[in-house]
Enzyme design. Structure first.
Site, PDB file in Angstrom:
ATOM      1  CG  LEU A 150       4.451   6.075   4.636  1.00 44.06           C
ATOM      2  CD1 LEU A 150       4.663   4.836   5.494  1.00 44.06           C
ATOM      3  CD2 LEU A 150       5.673   6.956   4.712  1.00 44.06           C
ATOM      4  CG  HIS A 151      -0.957   5.445   0.704  1.00 42.95           C
ATOM      5  ND1 HIS A 151      -1.070   6.769   0.375  1.00 42.95           N
ATOM      6  CD2 HIS A 151      -0.182   4.894  -0.264  1.00 42.95           C
ATOM      7  CE1 HIS A 151      -0.406   7.007  -0.737  1.00 42.95           C
ATOM      8  NE2 HIS A 151       0.148   5.886  -1.145  1.00 42.95           N
ATOM      9  CB  ALA A 152      -4.586   4.121   5.463  1.00 37.29           C
TER      10      ALA A 152
ATOM     11  CD  GLU B 278      -2.782  -1.019   2.540  1.00 37.07           C
ATOM     12  OE1 GLU B 278      -2.920   0.067   3.136  1.00 37.07           O
ATOM     13  OE2 GLU B 278      -3.270  -2.078   2.939  1.00 37.07           O
TER      14      GLU B 278
ATOM     15  N   PRO C 188      -0.112   1.667   7.166  1.00 38.44           N
ATOM     16  CG  PRO C 188       0.728   0.843   5.135  1.00 38.44           C
ATOM     17  CD  PRO C 188      -0.529   1.307   5.806  1.00 38.44           C
TER      18      PRO C 188
END
Length: 84
Positions: free
Chosen positions: A13-15, A11, A17
């Site tokens: 570096l989103h939500a 993913e 992580p």
């Protein structure tokens, strides 16, 4: 101190992580920055990190300055390089 790392999480570096990364960064006393495409943001700021739009396979530079900078780079670099 600096360390270059490649984002391996599917993913980027989103939500989730990014949240895990910020939670790990906050306890360090050092000033920690994430540098991506000539933009530098506070590693302890979820919103700032999300605005960078970092995706899987991108490379970033972690920069830390302070009493626990070496440990911060080791810990946070490991989180970014982790594939899960």
């Amino acid at each position: 101190m600096e360390r270059q790392v490649t984002i391996n999480h599917p993913e980027g570096l989103h939500a989730r992580p990014a949240s895990d990364f910020v939670e790990a960064a906050i306890p360090f006393q050092s000033k920690i920055e994430v540098v991506f495409q000539n933009k530098s943001v506070n590693a302890k700021s979820m919103l700032s990190l999300l605005k960078l739009g970092i995706e899987q396979g991108n490379s970033v530079v972690l920069r830390a300055e302070g009493p626990d900078a070496e440990q911060a780079l080791e810990t946070l670099g490991g989180i970014l390089e982790n594939t899960h």
